[in-house]
Design an enzyme around this catalytic site. Sequence first.
Site, PDB file in Angstrom:
ATOM      1  N   ASP A   1       0.966  -1.024  -0.010  1.00 57.50           N
ATOM      2  CA  ASP A   1      -0.231  -0.160   0.027  1.00 57.50           C
ATOM      3  C   ASP A   1       0.975   1.215  -0.028  1.00 57.50           C
ATOM      4  OD1 ASP A   1      -1.667   1.929   0.691  1.00 57.50           O
ATOM      5  OD2 ASP A   1      -2.261   1.418   2.625  1.00 57.50           O
TER       6      ASP A   1
ATOM      7  N   LYS B   1       2.854  11.150  -3.616  1.00 56.38           N
ATOM      8  CA  LYS B   1       1.656  10.547  -4.266  1.00 56.38           C
ATOM      9  C   LYS B   1       0.845  11.531  -4.964  1.00 56.38           C
ATOM     10  CE  LYS B   1      -1.815   7.052  -3.189  1.00 56.38           C
ATOM     11  NZ  LYS B   1      -2.249   6.006  -2.228  1.00 56.38           N
TER      12      LYS B   1
ATOM     13  N   GLU C   1      -7.193   0.420  -4.214  1.00 52.85           N
ATOM     14  CA  GLU C   1      -7.000   0.200  -2.618  1.00 52.85           C
ATOM     15  C   GLU C   1      -8.471   0.038  -2.036  1.00 52.85           C
ATOM     16  OE1 GLU C   1      -5.594   4.361  -1.542  1.00 52.85           O
ATOM     17  OE2 GLU C   1      -3.669   3.976  -2.612  1.00 52.85           O
TER      18      GLU C   1
ATOM     19  N   ASP D   1     -13.081   5.207   1.822  1.00 51.78           N
ATOM     20  CA  ASP D   1     -11.531   5.293   1.941  1.00 51.78           C
ATOM     21  C   ASP D   1     -11.008   6.972   1.975  1.00 51.78           C
ATOM     22  OD1 ASP D   1      -8.838   5.171   1.923  1.00 51.78           O
ATOM     23  OD2 ASP D   1      -8.691   3.882   0.044  1.00 51.78           O
TER      24      ASP D   1
END
Length: 520
Positions: free
Chosen positions: A8, A70, A147, A169
Amino acid sequence: MPKLIGIDLGTTNSCVSFMENGQAVVIPNAEGSRTTPSVVAFTKNGDRLVGTAAKRQAVTNASRTFSSVKRDMGSDKRYTVDGKSFSPQEMSAMILRKLKEDAEAYIGESVTDAVITVPAYFTDAQRQATRDAGVIAGLNVRRIINEPTSAALAYGFGRGEPCKVMVYDLGGGTFDVSILDINPETIEVLATAGNNRLGGDDFDQCVVGWLLDRFRKEHHIDLSKDAMAMQRLTEAAEKAKIELSAAAEAVINLPFLAQGSSGPMHLEAALTRTEFNRLTEHLVNATRGPVQQALDDAGLKPRDLSRVLLVGGSTRIPAVQDAVRQITGKEPSRNINPDECVAMGACLQGGVLTGAIHSIVLIDVTPLSLGVETLGDVFAPIIDRNTPLPCRHSKVFTTAANFQTSVEINVLQGECANASGNHSLGRFRLEGIRRALRGIPQIEVSFSIDTNGIVHVTAKDLATERSQNITISGSGNMSREEVDRAVRDAEAYAAKAAREKKEKDRTAENGVRDDGAYDA
Ligand code: AMP
């Protein structure tokens, strides 16, 4: 069998997991923590630090410390240190390499393969950038998976009863909501929606803004251009935010934040949860639209959901949990660890790919519609959002002018009816179309998306059978040569770092021996 890890790669923290005795197990890093800060730093003497070591020195080395990389994946952003420029892929690769090395040290074997997760709402360019980061880190990236799907896999694996689940999420930099149909042998994503630029960092920035305001009012000084003060404020803001998930008030104390004519200036403030909720209400509310859209796309009402799973560190914020309760009318489940379940799902998917797990099939969807630009700024979708992967769809187009012998294909991703409102993944030309009056030539444009969510496009003139195909590579992405060069650079750096470590260990060992000899 190649050793595979599930990763992850988070905006704020990353986590790595592997299969042990048929179970997904989280691997602690070299420092003993189960998650690793996604932070990279370059020290003045040329060393690279990754994870906790990088985060710890961020205040004193703010301009050479990089976090939340990211957020820039798939863009043409470059980070420059000592005259050398790094792409977001190269920065992410440094994090991935540390995770790989920590995993190797823990397992006691070399790791070759990985499944890496991305937010479901990542575009094609962001997915490719993530895959390239894995390659630069020396990993064979077997699959890029979403994810929330990964979290649902960790949740659903081995569970007997069929159920429909919403995964909400909210991480450090992205927000995704997915609705999944979990059955004993299949996990199928029914719909996904989200926002690539909404996460815990934004909550921190609201608190930073509040602190800057207070400081400005009190001392008439604007700290927003002071990199070191901003780094301290950002860290204090995140700490206060985390405290407010458990307490009604958080005290922020930053001594010696600036130097004024009358001496050092300090900042002391108490932030209540009520005030924090007021400052961040718009962010919590921004998650409502995607939740509704995902429900609509799945053709479900909240009452059809068996469970709502919370994933990502920011779902610990009480106001976020309240919003989820209010939108879905359900008490969110807390029986999965929001920081670890994504990596665990990734390694379970790895288990499926390597044949270690036979019992489950995962069916994911494409998060955004894909199509081409047509005359008058019109977007012509070819694959609709939430189409199960892998998929291939075609549409036939024609020319706009008489005797036109070439067309430009502008590949678009998004939901806007206007072409210009969507994200262009790239353009290419189909040449050599047979001369004819406009409207006569038939040009077939085919899109396919593989199981990694990566797009391939073909355009074919049906009269001449002449075709042109490309794998889309966004403007910010690296060419094959650039990736190869980055792989060589990363390997050279890793070899140099290993040599230096060996040298240091040897010196330290000699030191111990010398001490021992002296003691004796
Ligand atoms: P992730 O990307 O899932 O690791 O999520 C990281 C984000 O979660 C960061 O913005 C953290 O500040 C935030 N976070 C972690 N723990 C908490 C907490 N207890 N309360 C609020 N936010 C948190």
